[in-house]
Motif scaffolding. Structure first.
Motif, short mmCIF file in Angstrom:
data_model
loop_
_atom_site.label_atom_id
_atom_site.label_comp_id
_atom_site.label_asym_id
_atom_site.label_seq_id
_atom_site.Cartn_x
_atom_site.Cartn_y
_atom_site.Cartn_z
N HIS A 40 -5.47 51.35 -49.57
CA HIS A 40 -6.16 50.07 -49.98
C HIS A 40 -5.34 49.10 -50.37
N ARG A 41 -4.53 49.68 -51.17
CA ARG A 41 -3.44 48.75 -52.08
C ARG A 41 -2.29 48.11 -51.15
N THR A 42 -1.86 49.17 -50.46
CA THR A 42 -0.69 49.00 -49.53
C THR A 42 -1.04 47.75 -48.49
N ARG A 43 -2.45 48.12 -47.93
CA ARG A 43 -2.88 47.31 -46.82
C ARG A 43 -3.13 45.86 -47.41
N LEU A 44 -3.55 45.59 -48.56
CA LEU A 44 -3.63 44.30 -49.51
C LEU A 44 -2.28 43.67 -49.58
N GLN A 45 -0.98 44.44 -49.83
CA GLN A 45 0.14 43.89 -49.85
C GLN A 45 0.31 43.28 -48.63
N LEU A 46 0.20 44.10 -47.45
CA LEU A 46 0.46 43.55 -46.11
C LEU A 46 -0.42 42.39 -45.67
N ASN A 47 -1.47 42.60 -45.76
CA ASN A 47 -2.43 41.18 -45.94
C ASN A 47 -1.80 39.82 -46.59
N ARG A 51 -9.29 48.12 -42.51
CA ARG A 51 -9.90 47.92 -43.67
C ARG A 51 -9.11 47.90 -45.03
N VAL A 52 -9.29 46.95 -45.96
CA VAL A 52 -8.45 46.57 -47.39
C VAL A 52 -9.52 46.96 -48.37
N ALA A 53 -10.65 46.46 -48.28
CA ALA A 53 -11.61 46.79 -49.49
C ALA A 53 -12.59 47.91 -48.94
N PRO A 54 -12.69 48.77 -50.09
CA PRO A 54 -13.29 50.35 -49.53
C PRO A 54 -14.77 50.06 -49.44
#
Length: 553
Positions: free
Chosen positions: A524-531, A511-514
């Motif tokens: 969340h922020r790091t996953r967004l960067q990977l996305n 999950r990217v958004a909480p």
């Protein structure tokens, strides 16, 4: 850490060992370029290299001894968690999570430049493809070359090459006369000549000639009037069809100019002077067997007319000697019935004193359409053959281009029209485009939830799905490099499908958004960067295929 950065670290370790006298390179020996690859078994680490086996004889040591020496130095590199020596001397390298995750930031910062390099900088590659005779619409074989050729040009440009896209306008020969006679017959309401062309497009072109010149039938030379205007109309239609297919050319070369400009005659004199042309049975022959061809070729026939190879040789000479963008390499993309041209063109280049390796010939195989399990063989417009517009009308430009580029050119293709119109994971182009659209949707939802990439911690990317996605992303530059090296843009399509698979799996586990009242964290922020890194690479790869990267589907 990118694969390139890791390769550089290994090269540094190797150089350091040589400078320190721990390894002695044999006189005249050269160090190989270091490459790292993903091991088939991921339990063996993130990356592997066989450089120790490659250099063992050059340094006079057992491969495992070399590997152990390099392992100690590579293990000290920041970001490397451990290095294992396996088998006869393979090095298996595991990165720490933080170093592996830094790849996401590298990709996002590079943007559209990620995956490009200057490997072919300074090289001008003349890429001739499609080159359909201006006597009818582009059939499926030409459509395949349009998709593959343009994609290959994009791949070569990504490697730094200056690519000249060229269309060979075949306006010297009997097929143009047959086309003109067919137009004239249709305008008169007469049956098509026995060796002429049929299809509704002949009626359309004939009517357009009459509309532009109502007196064409009464002119001094009606056939010439229909030839000149008809070829212009037909070629205009071909250009528009290709442009709508996202294919445009830098050069439209007229075959007739080789003869009118004296280039064929100039080439003949050159071959005579170097004694690679001889006279026999009333004809002039090229000594092509001296240069690897299976037989000598007639260049000037006994009736005094030039054979096709005369224009081919002069054309090659023109390409490599132009004042603007002279070609270092000439790639010809030809149909399945042109196998004999491979040795013929190389022999022709050698006969005029040039390097035959400057000539590359790619042979494409047949394309068949299937609908409801049955072959589609007829065109509404062209009659007996299926054409570019038929395929695009059925599935759209994106699906057509992707599918035609997805396969190696030396294999036949059966295109299932029913499959390509389905929005399902069984449809490869939908599967890849949907992955990109999903990355965009994730980014939109993250923004709405207040997630940005102002603070990231790459060490948090430590799950199996994180590792698989990072692994897939890391392989993109090599996929581009291999597609360029082997002239195989289908490698990009197959790569994108593997990346899409890794992304869809990651999406289901990350999950990217909480949710709800959950606070936004660095995870969340790091996953967004990977996305976003996945979005960048998917878009870059689709662009190399000339396929849209949709933000919504």
């Amino acid at each position: 850490m990118t694969p390139e950065e890791l390769s550089e670290a290994i090269e540094t370790a190797l150089s350091t060992s040589i400078d320190a006298g721990e390894l002695t390179l044999a006189e005249g020996a050269e160090l190989p370029a270091v490459r790292v690859e993903r091991p088939k078994n991921r339990d063996h680490g993130d990356w592997a290299t066989n450089v120790a086996l490659q250099i063992s004889k050059k340094v006079g040591k057992n491969p495992r001894e070399v590997a152990q020496l390099l392992a100690e130095k590579i293990g000290a590199v920041s970001g490397v968690a451990k290095v294992d020596v396996a088998g006869p001397g393979f090095l298996n390298i595991t990165l720490d999570a933080g170093a592996a995750g830094e790849l996401a930031q590298t990709i996002v910062e590079a943007g559209s430049a990620f995956g490009t390099n200057d490997e072919l900088a300074g090289k001008t590659i003349n890429l001739e493809f499609v080159s359909a005779n201006p006597t009818g619409p582009i059939h499926l074989g030409g459509t395949r070359w349009a998709a593959v050729g343009d994609s290959l040009a994009r791949v070569l440009e990504a490697e730094g090459a200056n690519v000249v896209r060229e269309y060979y306008f075949n306006d010297h020969g009997g097929q143009i006369d047959r086309f003109a006679r067919s137009l004239l017959a249709r305008a008169k309401g007469e049956p098509a000549p026995e060796d002429g062309y049929g299809g509704e497009y002949i009626t359309d072109i004939a009517n357009r000639v009459l509309e532009a010149n109502p007196q064409a039938l009464e002119s001094d030379d009606p056939q010439e009037a229909f030839r000149a205007a008809g070829v212009d109309f037909m070629f205009s239609d071909i250009k528009k069809s290709l442009h709508d297919f996202k294919v445009d050319f830098d050069v439209y070369f007229h075959e007739n100019s080789l003869f009118e400009g004296g280039k064929v005659e100039e080439m003949l004199e050159r071959l005579k002077s170097n004694e690679n042309l001889y006279f026999k049975d009333g004809a002039w022959w090229l000594k092509s067997t001296d240069f690897g061809d299976d037989k000598d070729r007639v260049v000037i026939k006994s009736d005094g007319n030039a054979a096709y190879i005369a224009g081919d040789i002069a054309y090659f000479q023109d390409k490599i000697n132009r004042p603007t963008n002279p070609a270092d390499i000439c790639i010809y993309m030809l149909g399945a019935d042109h196998h004999g041209y491979v040795a013929r063109l190389k022999a022709a280049a050698a006969a005029v004193g040039d390097d035959p390796d400057r000539v590359e010939v790619m042979i494409g195989q047949m394309v068949n359409l299937v609908k409801d399990g049955k072959p589609v063989r007829m065109s509404k417009r062209a009659g007996t053959v299926v054409i570019l517009e038929d395929l695009v009308d059925a599935v759209g430009v994106d699906a057509a281009r992707y599918t035609l580029t997805r396969y190696s050119v030396d294999s036949n293709i059966d295109i299932d029209l029913d499959l390509l119109t389905k929005q399902s994971n069984d449809n490869p182009v939908f599967y890849v485009q949907y992955a990109h659209a999903r990355t965009c949707n994730v980014a939109r939802n993250a923004e709405a939830a207040g997630v940005d990439t102002s603070s990231v911690d790459h060490s948090l990317l430590n799950t199996a799905s994180d590792n698989e996605l990072l692994s897939a992303l890391a392989q993109y530059p090599n996929a581009v490099k291999e597609a360029a090296t082997f002239r195989e843009p289908h490698r990009i399509a197959r790569y994108l499908e593997s990346l899409a698979s890794a992304y869809h799996s990651w999406y289901g586990n990350s999950r990217v958004a909480p949710m709800g009242d959950e606070e936004v964290t660095d995870l969340h922020r790091t996953r967004l960067q990977l996305n976003n890194a996945a979005r960048t690479v998917l878009a870059n790869g689709l662009n190399l295929l000339g396929v849209n990267a949709p933000e919504k589907m």
